[in-house]
Scaffold this motif. Structure first.
Motif, PDB file in Angstrom:
ATOM      1  N   GLN A 116       0.814  -1.204   0.000  1.00 43.64           N
ATOM      2  CA  GLN A 116       0.000   0.000   0.000  1.00 43.64           C
ATOM      3  C   GLN A 116       0.853   1.261   0.000  1.00 43.64           C
ATOM      4  N   PRO A 117       0.358   2.295  -0.673  1.00 44.35           N
ATOM      5  CA  PRO A 117       1.084   3.566  -0.724  1.00 44.35           C
ATOM      6  C   PRO A 117       1.051   4.269   0.637  1.00 44.35           C
ATOM      7  N   ALA A 118       1.729   5.415   0.698  1.00 47.33           N
ATOM      8  CA  ALA A 118       1.719   6.214   1.919  1.00 47.33           C
ATOM      9  C   ALA A 118       0.313   6.732   2.188  1.00 47.33           C
ATOM     10  N   MET A 119       0.130   7.343   3.342  1.00 49.46           N
ATOM     11  CA  MET A 119      -1.163   7.929   3.693  1.00 49.46           C
ATOM     12  C   MET A 119      -1.607   8.910   2.601  1.00 49.46           C
ATOM     13  N   PRO A 120      -2.925   9.038   2.393  1.00 53.01           N
ATOM     14  CA  PRO A 120      -3.372  10.004   1.384  1.00 53.01           C
ATOM     15  C   PRO A 120      -3.098  11.435   1.824  1.00 53.01           C
ATOM     16  N   ASP A 121      -2.743  12.267   0.865  1.00 48.34           N
ATOM     17  CA  ASP A 121      -2.501  13.679   1.124  1.00 48.34           C
ATOM     18  C   ASP A 121      -3.807  14.437   0.900  1.00 48.34           C
ATOM     19  N   PRO A 122      -4.428  14.944   1.968  1.00 49.40           N
ATOM     20  CA  PRO A 122      -5.742  15.590   1.822  1.00 49.40           C
ATOM     21  C   PRO A 122      -5.728  16.812   0.909  1.00 49.40           C
ATOM     22  N   HIS A 123      -4.553  17.416   0.723  1.00 50.60           N
ATOM     23  CA  HIS A 123      -4.478  18.614  -0.114  1.00 50.60           C
ATOM     24  C   HIS A 123      -4.417  18.291  -1.595  1.00 50.60           C
ATOM     25  N   SER A 124      -4.254  17.003  -1.914  1.00 51.92           N
ATOM     26  CA  SER A 124      -4.078  16.638  -3.321  1.00 51.92           C
ATOM     27  C   SER A 124      -5.378  16.201  -3.984  1.00 51.92           C
ATOM     28  N   ALA A 125      -6.494  16.327  -3.256  1.00 53.32           N
ATOM     29  CA  ALA A 125      -7.774  15.845  -3.777  1.00 53.32           C
ATOM     30  C   ALA A 125      -8.153  16.529  -5.082  1.00 53.32           C
ATOM     31  N   ARG A 126      -8.572  15.727  -6.036  1.00 53.33           N
ATOM     32  CA  ARG A 126      -9.087  16.292  -7.284  1.00 53.33           C
ATOM     33  C   ARG A 126      -9.991  15.272  -7.963  1.00 53.33           C
ATOM     34  N   ASP A 127     -10.760  15.762  -8.916  1.00 56.58           N
ATOM     35  CA  ASP A 127     -11.641  14.878  -9.665  1.00 56.58           C
ATOM     36  C   ASP A 127     -11.062  14.644 -11.050  1.00 56.58           C
ATOM     37  N   VAL A 128     -11.085  13.402 -11.469  1.00 50.68           N
ATOM     38  CA  VAL A 128     -10.651  13.051 -12.815  1.00 50.68           C
ATOM     39  C   VAL A 128     -11.878  12.499 -13.525  1.00 50.68           C
ATOM     40  N   VAL A 129     -12.258  13.133 -14.634  1.00 52.44           N
ATOM     41  CA  VAL A 129     -13.428  12.686 -15.378  1.00 52.44           C
ATOM     42  C   VAL A 129     -12.970  11.877 -16.588  1.00 52.44           C
TER      43      VAL A 129
END
Length: 115
Positions: A12-25
């Motif tokens: 598993q990767p590192a913890m998610p970075d909350p600032h990197s959130a984005r939507d990919v359509v």
């Protein structure tokens, strides 16, 4: 030279970075989506991440999607409590559903650990 992360295991990767959130359509086509999901246990909380993106697949053309990214939701359906199996089935089901012409994935990048 070998690319960064060559030979890295599929842990598993590192913890998610909350600032990197984005939507990919993703615009759906008849071709396979090409995303393999896996689940990571983070703080006792299940999190779904992209374990692999198949070369030449629809997903591989979206440079915003990378292996190791966390998928929070698909078309506004939260994956927080989902198992790997459920999330995979949901993703494929939504991708093959003619009702929507696109798939909206809410993703997070893993934290970049600074040394």
């Amino acid at each position: 030279g070998a690319g960064a992360g060559a030979g890295a295991s599929a842990t598993q990767p590192a913890m998610p970075d909350p600032h990197s959130a984005r939507d990919v359509v993703i615009i759906k086509t008849a071709e396979p989506l090409g995303i393999t999901l896996a689940s990571a246990a983070l703080n006792g909380e299940g999190s779904i991440f992209i374990r692999a993106i198949q070369d030449g697949s629809v997903a591989s053309r979206y440079l915003d999607l990378k292996e190791g990214m966390y998928v929070r939701s698909v078309n506004d359906i939260e994956l927080e409590e989902a198992t790997e199996e459920v999330a995979t089935r949901l993703l494929n089901q939504l991708y093959e559903d003619d009702e929507f012409s696109e798939l909206s994935l809410s993703v997070l990048e893993p934290m970049h650990t600074s040394l």
